[in-house]
Design an enzyme around this catalytic site. Structure first.
Site, PDB file in Angstrom:
ATOM      1  N   ASP A  40       0.864  -1.179   0.000  1.00  0.00           N
ATOM      2  CA  ASP A  40       0.000   0.000   0.000  1.00  0.00           C
ATOM      3  C   ASP A  40       0.897   1.225   0.000  1.00  0.00           C
ATOM      4  O   ASP A  40       2.127   1.113   0.056  1.00  0.00           O
ATOM      5  CB  ASP A  40      -0.957   0.012   1.196  1.00  0.00           C
ATOM      6  CG  ASP A  40      -2.315   0.636   0.838  1.00  0.00           C
ATOM      7  OD1 ASP A  40      -2.315   1.760   0.291  1.00  0.00           O
ATOM      8  OD2 ASP A  40      -3.345   0.013   1.101  1.00  0.00           O
ATOM      9  N   ASP A  62       3.551   3.171  -3.918  1.00  0.00           N
ATOM     10  CA  ASP A  62       2.461   3.652  -4.769  1.00  0.00           C
ATOM     11  C   ASP A  62       2.534   2.883  -6.080  1.00  0.00           C
ATOM     12  O   ASP A  62       3.569   2.876  -6.750  1.00  0.00           O
ATOM     13  CB  ASP A  62       2.625   5.155  -5.020  1.00  0.00           C
ATOM     14  CG  ASP A  62       1.452   5.770  -5.764  1.00  0.00           C
ATOM     15  OD1 ASP A  62       0.916   5.114  -6.684  1.00  0.00           O
ATOM     16  OD2 ASP A  62       1.082   6.916  -5.452  1.00  0.00           O
ATOM     17  N   VAL A  63       1.450   2.205  -6.449  1.00  0.00           N
ATOM     18  CA  VAL A  63       1.485   1.353  -7.643  1.00  0.00           C
ATOM     19  C   VAL A  63       1.728   2.133  -8.925  1.00  0.00           C
ATOM     20  O   VAL A  63       2.112   1.558  -9.945  1.00  0.00           O
ATOM     21  CB  VAL A  63       0.197   0.522  -7.783  1.00  0.00           C
ATOM     22  CG1 VAL A  63       0.074  -0.487  -6.675  1.00  0.00           C
ATOM     23  CG2 VAL A  63      -1.041   1.421  -7.861  1.00  0.00           C
ATOM     24  N   TYR A 154     -13.474   7.410 -13.035  1.00  0.00           N
ATOM     25  CA  TYR A 154     -13.592   6.096 -12.405  1.00  0.00           C
ATOM     26  C   TYR A 154     -14.327   5.118 -13.314  1.00  0.00           C
ATOM     27  O   TYR A 154     -13.878   3.983 -13.523  1.00  0.00           O
ATOM     28  CB  TYR A 154     -14.327   6.241 -11.080  1.00  0.00           C
ATOM     29  CG  TYR A 154     -14.515   4.938 -10.330  1.00  0.00           C
ATOM     30  CD1 TYR A 154     -13.456   4.365  -9.623  1.00  0.00           C
ATOM     31  CD2 TYR A 154     -15.744   4.285 -10.317  1.00  0.00           C
ATOM     32  CE1 TYR A 154     -13.622   3.176  -8.927  1.00  0.00           C
ATOM     33  CE2 TYR A 154     -15.917   3.095  -9.627  1.00  0.00           C
ATOM     34  CZ  TYR A 154     -14.860   2.549  -8.928  1.00  0.00           C
ATOM     35  OH  TYR A 154     -15.029   1.361  -8.249  1.00  0.00           O
ATOM     36  N   LYS A 158     -12.778   1.675 -14.995  1.00  0.00           N
ATOM     37  CA  LYS A 158     -13.273   0.327 -14.707  1.00  0.00           C
ATOM     38  C   LYS A 158     -13.782  -0.369 -15.965  1.00  0.00           C
ATOM     39  O   LYS A 158     -13.691  -1.602 -16.073  1.00  0.00           O
ATOM     40  CB  LYS A 158     -14.359   0.384 -13.628  1.00  0.00           C
ATOM     41  CG  LYS A 158     -13.831   0.839 -12.263  1.00  0.00           C
ATOM     42  CD  LYS A 158     -12.652  -0.022 -11.773  1.00  0.00           C
ATOM     43  CE  LYS A 158     -12.153   0.394 -10.411  1.00  0.00           C
ATOM     44  NZ  LYS A 158     -11.021  -0.439  -9.935  1.00  0.00           N
ATOM     45  N   THR A 189     -16.124   0.156   2.544  1.00  0.00           N
ATOM     46  CA  THR A 189     -14.673   0.260   2.595  1.00  0.00           C
ATOM     47  C   THR A 189     -14.304   1.651   3.100  1.00  0.00           C
ATOM     48  O   THR A 189     -15.171   2.467   3.405  1.00  0.00           O
ATOM     49  CB  THR A 189     -14.058   0.042   1.205  1.00  0.00           C
ATOM     50  OG1 THR A 189     -14.464   1.122   0.343  1.00  0.00           O
ATOM     51  CG2 THR A 189     -14.517  -1.283   0.605  1.00  0.00           C
ATOM     52  N   THR A 192     -16.009   4.387   0.853  1.00  0.00           N
ATOM     53  CA  THR A 192     -17.446   4.587   1.021  1.00  0.00           C
ATOM     54  C   THR A 192     -17.783   5.036   2.437  1.00  0.00           C
ATOM     55  O   THR A 192     -18.698   5.852   2.636  1.00  0.00           O
ATOM     56  CB  THR A 192     -18.213   3.297   0.692  1.00  0.00           C
ATOM     57  OG1 THR A 192     -17.710   2.221   1.489  1.00  0.00           O
ATOM     58  CG2 THR A 192     -18.064   2.949  -0.775  1.00  0.00           C
TER      59      THR A 192
END
Length: 256
Positions: A40, A62-63, A154, A158, A189, A192
C-alpha cells in the site's frame, strides 16, 4: 469460511492491502495458507494491520510509481521465492461532474486503476508462468458495465479494466494463467465509509438505504464478501474460469 489451507504453498501479491477489500483478501489468503506480499502507499497503516502475521510481508509503494512493478514483484520473490497469485486491488474513486473534470484527476485515476495494473501484471507474468497455475484477479466494479453521476474517470477506468482483463486472459491463458475481474457493488470500505461520514446525514442515509434496498439480499456489502470471491478465483478449482467479471453485489444490478 473455515481455515482449510486451500492456498497452502501458494504466494500472492495484494495491492491496496492496508484497508477494505485488500486487507480482507490478504488476511483471508494468509488464513488459507498462502504467503502474502501486501502493499500500500507510504503513510498507510499497512504494517500495523499485519503485525504478528508470519504469512504476510509488507512493502510500502504507490502502484503508479515508475519502479513499482519491479519493486513489488521483486519483493515477493525475495520474501517467498515465487509468485502464483496477483491481486491488482489498489484503486481510487475521485468525484467530479463531467463538465468540470480536471485533466489531473483523469490522468491520476487512469494511471492507478488501469496503467499500474497493466504494468504490474507484465512484471509478474514470468513468475506466474513458472507457477503453472497463475492467477490474475483485478478489482473492477459494477461500473465496469454502467455509469454514475460525477464518476467519469472512475467509470472509464473500470470499463477499461474489464477489457484489459479479457486481453490478459486471452494472451496469458496458454501459459496456465487465468485472469478475471471482480465487480463489487456498494461495499463498506474506507472510501465509502468516508463518504457516508462526511456527506450531509440525510444524503448519506438515503444513499446507503438506496443500495441496501436495491440489493435483494437486503444489506450493504462488506470487504470479506469480495475477499471470498477473490479466494474462489485463486483456487485450483477455478482453473477453467477466465476472462469474466464476477459481480458481487448482493443482486443489486439484477434490479431495475
Amino acid at each position: 469460511m473455515p481455515r482449510e489451507n486451500r492456498l497452502l504453498g501458494r504466494v500472492a501479491l495484494v495491492t491496496g492491502a492496508a484497508s477494505g477489500i485488500g486487507l480482507a483478501t490478504a488476511t483471508l489468503f494468509a488464513e488459507q495458507g498462502a504467503k502474502v506480499l501486501a502493499s500500500d502507499v507510504p503513510g498507510s497503516p499497512l504494517a500495523e494491520r499485519f503485525a504478528g502475521n508470519p504469512n504476510v510481508a509488507c512493502v510500502y509503494k504507490d502502484v503508479s510509481d515508475e519502479d513499482a512493478p519491479e519493486v513489488l514483484v521483486g519483493a515477493a520473490i525475495e520474501a517467498f521465492g515465487r509468485l502464483d497469485i496477483l491481486f491488482n486491488n489498489a484503486g481510487i474513486c475521485p468525484t467530479e461532474p463531467y463538465l468540470e473534470q480536471s485533466q489531473a484527476t483523469w490522468n491520476r485515476t487512469l494511471a492507478i486503476n488501469v496503467t499500474a495494473v497493466n504494468r504490474l501484471t507484465i512484471a509478474a507474468a514470468p513468475h506466474l508462468k513458472q507457477s503453472g497455475s497463475g492467477r490474475i484477479i483485478n478489482t473492477g466494479s459494477v461500473q465496469s458495465q454502467v455509469a454514475g453521476p460525477t464518476l467519469t474517470a472512475y467509470t472509464v477506468s473500470k470499463h477499461a479494466l474489464a477489457g484489459l482483463t479479457k486481453q490478459q486472459a486471452l494472451e496469458l491463458g496458454p501459459f496456465g494463467i487465468t485472469a478475471n475481474y471482480i465487480q463489487p457493488g456498494f461495499i463498506l470500505t474506507g472510501i465509502t465509509e468516508t463518504f457516508l461520514a462526511t456527506a450531509p446525514k440525510a444524503e448519506a442515509d438515503a444513499f446507503a438505504q438506496y443500495w441496501k434496498t436495491k440489493a435483494p439480499v437486503g444489506r450493504l456489502g462488506q470487504p470479506i464478501d469480495i475477499a471470498r470471491g477473490a479466494l474462489f478465483l485463486a483456487l485450483e478449482s477455478s482453473s477453467f474460469i477466465s476472462g469474466i467479471g464476477l459481480r458481487i453485489d448482493g443482486g443489486a444490478m439484477a434490479r431495475l
